[in-house]
Structure formats: structure tokens, C-alpha cells
Design a protein around this motif. Sequence first.
Motif, PDB file in Angstrom:
ATOM      1  N   LEU A   1     -17.321 -38.288  18.311  1.00 20.74           N
ATOM      2  CA  LEU A   1     -16.445 -38.475  17.159  1.00 20.74           C
ATOM      3  C   LEU A   1     -14.995 -38.161  17.521  1.00 20.74           C
ATOM      4  O   LEU A   1     -14.077 -38.923  17.197  1.00 20.74           O
ATOM      5  N   GLY A   2     -14.779 -37.057  18.221  1.00 21.23           N
ATOM      6  CA  GLY A   2     -13.424 -36.686  18.632  1.00 21.23           C
ATOM      7  C   GLY A   2     -12.800 -37.729  19.538  1.00 21.23           C
ATOM      8  O   GLY A   2     -11.626 -38.075  19.395  1.00 21.23           O
ATOM      9  N   GLY A   3     -13.590 -38.259  20.467  1.00 24.86           N
ATOM     10  CA  GLY A   3     -13.091 -39.301  21.360  1.00 24.86           C
ATOM     11  C   GLY A   3     -12.724 -40.567  20.605  1.00 24.86           C
ATOM     12  O   GLY A   3     -11.738 -41.234  20.924  1.00 24.86           O
ATOM     13  N   ASN A   4     -13.513 -40.874  19.598  1.00 23.85           N
ATOM     14  CA  ASN A   4     -13.233 -42.034  18.752  1.00 23.85           C
ATOM     15  C   ASN A   4     -11.857 -41.872  18.087  1.00 23.85           C
ATOM     16  O   ASN A   4     -11.049 -42.802  18.068  1.00 23.85           O
ATOM     17  N   PHE A   5     -11.583 -40.667  17.575  1.00 20.83           N
ATOM     18  CA  PHE A   5     -10.278 -40.414  16.951  1.00 20.83           C
ATOM     19  C   PHE A   5      -9.154 -40.397  17.982  1.00 20.83           C
ATOM     20  O   PHE A   5      -8.078 -40.949  17.749  1.00 20.83           O
ATOM     21  N   ALA A   6      -9.384 -39.760  19.118  1.00 20.62           N
ATOM     22  CA  ALA A   6      -8.337 -39.649  20.140  1.00 20.62           C
ATOM     23  C   ALA A   6      -7.909 -41.023  20.646  1.00 20.62           C
ATOM     24  O   ALA A   6      -6.721 -41.263  20.856  1.00 20.62           O
ATOM     25  N   ARG A   7      -8.870 -41.940  20.822  1.00 19.43           N
ATOM     26  CA  ARG A   7      -8.531 -43.290  21.285  1.00 19.43           C
ATOM     27  C   ARG A   7      -7.653 -44.034  20.287  1.00 19.43           C
ATOM     28  O   ARG A   7      -6.979 -44.992  20.642  1.00 19.43           O
ATOM     29  N   GLN A   8      -7.664 -43.606  19.042  1.00 19.19           N
ATOM     30  CA  GLN A   8      -6.831 -44.239  18.009  1.00 19.19           C
ATOM     31  C   GLN A   8      -5.537 -43.457  17.783  1.00 19.19           C
ATOM     32  O   GLN A   8      -4.820 -43.714  16.821  1.00 19.19           O
ATOM     33  N   SER A   9      -5.274 -42.478  18.622  1.00 15.41           N
ATOM     34  CA  SER A   9      -4.121 -41.581  18.484  1.00 15.41           C
ATOM     35  C   SER A   9      -4.174 -40.806  17.176  1.00 15.41           C
ATOM     36  O   SER A   9      -3.134 -40.395  16.657  1.00 15.41           O
ATOM     37  N   ARG A  10      -5.350 -40.550  16.673  1.00 11.85           N
ATOM     38  CA  ARG A  10      -5.533 -39.736  15.466  1.00 11.85           C
ATOM     39  C   ARG A  10      -5.793 -38.298  15.951  1.00 11.85           C
ATOM     40  O   ARG A  10      -6.891 -37.770  15.851  1.00 11.85           O
ATOM     41  N   PHE A  11      -4.731 -37.702  16.501  1.00 12.59           N
ATOM     42  CA  PHE A  11      -4.864 -36.446  17.225  1.00 12.59           C
ATOM     43  C   PHE A  11      -5.227 -35.265  16.334  1.00 12.59           C
ATOM     44  O   PHE A  11      -5.965 -34.378  16.758  1.00 12.59           O
ATOM     45  N   ALA A  12      -4.717 -35.215  15.121  1.00 15.13           N
ATOM     46  CA  ALA A  12      -5.048 -34.094  14.234  1.00 15.13           C
ATOM     47  C   ALA A  12      -6.543 -34.088  13.931  1.00 15.13           C
ATOM     48  O   ALA A  12      -7.189 -33.026  13.957  1.00 15.13           O
TER      49      ALA A  12
ATOM     50  N   LEU B   1      -4.316 -31.571  23.034  1.00 21.09           N
ATOM     51  CA  LEU B   1      -3.168 -30.673  22.967  1.00 21.09           C
ATOM     52  C   LEU B   1      -2.097 -31.078  23.983  1.00 21.09           C
ATOM     53  O   LEU B   1      -0.905 -31.003  23.703  1.00 21.09           O
ATOM     54  N   ARG B   2      -2.535 -31.543  25.147  1.00 20.95           N
ATOM     55  CA  ARG B   2      -1.579 -32.034  26.150  1.00 20.95           C
ATOM     56  C   ARG B   2      -0.849 -33.271  25.622  1.00 20.95           C
ATOM     57  O   ARG B   2       0.362 -33.396  25.788  1.00 20.95           O
ATOM     58  N   ALA B   3      -1.577 -34.171  24.962  1.00 23.69           N
ATOM     59  CA  ALA B   3      -0.946 -35.368  24.388  1.00 23.69           C
ATOM     60  C   ALA B   3       0.090 -34.985  23.338  1.00 23.69           C
ATOM     61  O   ALA B   3       1.100 -35.670  23.182  1.00 23.69           O
ATOM     62  N   LEU B   4      -0.140 -33.873  22.650  1.00 22.53           N
ATOM     63  CA  LEU B   4       0.791 -33.388  21.625  1.00 22.53           C
ATOM     64  C   LEU B   4       1.885 -32.493  22.219  1.00 22.53           C
ATOM     65  O   LEU B   4       2.685 -31.923  21.483  1.00 22.53           O
TER      66      LEU B   4
END
Length: 197
Positions: A115-126, A154-157
Motif C-alpha cells: 500500500l505504501g509503495g502504491n502511494f509513493a509511486r504516485q508522489s502521495r508521500f504523506a 523521508l529522503r524524497a521529502l
Amino acid sequence: MTSSPISQAARSRRLSRGPNVALTILYGRRYLCEFPDDVVAWIHVGKALGKVARFEEAEQALTKAIEFCLPEHRQYPLSEIGNLYKESGESDQAAEWYRRAIAAAPNDAGFYLLLGGNFARQSRFAEAEEVYRAAIACTDGCIDEAYLNLGFVLRALERFAEAADCFREALRLDPDYRAARCALFDVERCLRFERRI
């Protein structure tokens, strides 16, 4: 089929691990005609159908797996349906299926990672951060990978100090974790650079 059910099941599983996607579908379907309640075979056929972009048939096969699956193991076919939707570009649908897998196995970090990876790939970092933080609180699964992925977010942010802490924790859990070591090196260099400016 003339071989024993055990050898047939073993062959089906062996095929699914190789590059023989079409053969996995063909053989798996034939096998399932004789043994229609074999959950693992339904999963293998569903995954193979997904690899050839036959998503509707793949979902049908994985739904059969859910039907025959013991309740304590339903998280696996549920997450595979999520993977199908992710592969077909339907991220919101994928998230829904990953949430179902999490509900079926709330203490297993692996399903949170999907689930987290799904969000991260969409730049939905929060959202990814929130899910990864839930993953590191789990008692089962790949907690080291949960720390790694939280560190990536966190690195992306550009929250480098927090990211470094996550990578260090991943390395504490698995001292040979190369991806965590490389990511830690990267953010430590960023921290040194920030101190100089």
C-alpha cells in the motif's frame, strides 16, 4: 492427467516460477479442472494471466483463490488482486485491495509495504509515510524493508536526518542490507553538504 495430484501440484508451482507464463496458464487450467479447490494453483494462474495483461481473467482466478482460501490466508490472493490493479494503472483500486489484505493480516508489514509503495509511486508521500509508520509497528513481516521504504519517503521529502535514522534501523535489523547502506551513504552526504552551506 496420469501423474499423482502431489506431482501435478508441484509441477504447476515449478512452472509458475520460471519464464513459462503461457505454459503456466495452460497447465494450471488443466490441473484446476481436476483439482478446482487448489488455492495456490488459482493464484499462480491468476498471476500468470496478469503478466499477459488478461486482467479480467486474472481477477476471476484470484477471486476463486479467495473463495477456496482459509480465512487466515486470504491476505495473499487479496494482495495479488491489488497487484493486478497496480499493473493495469488503477492505483486507487489497487489501494483498496491492499487495504483488504491489511485487514486480513493487520500485523504483517508486507501488506502495508504494498500500500505504501502504491502511494509513493504516485508522489502521495504523506499517505505513504503514514502507511510505512504503521508497517514499522507491525510484529511480523519485513520490518527492515518497512524502515527502508519509510527512509526513502523521508529522503524524497528532504528530511535527511529522519531518513538516516530509518536507514540505520534497517541496517541494525539486517546488517547486510545493501540498499539501506547505499541510501544511508546518500543522505549522510546530503547532511554534510547542508552543514557546509
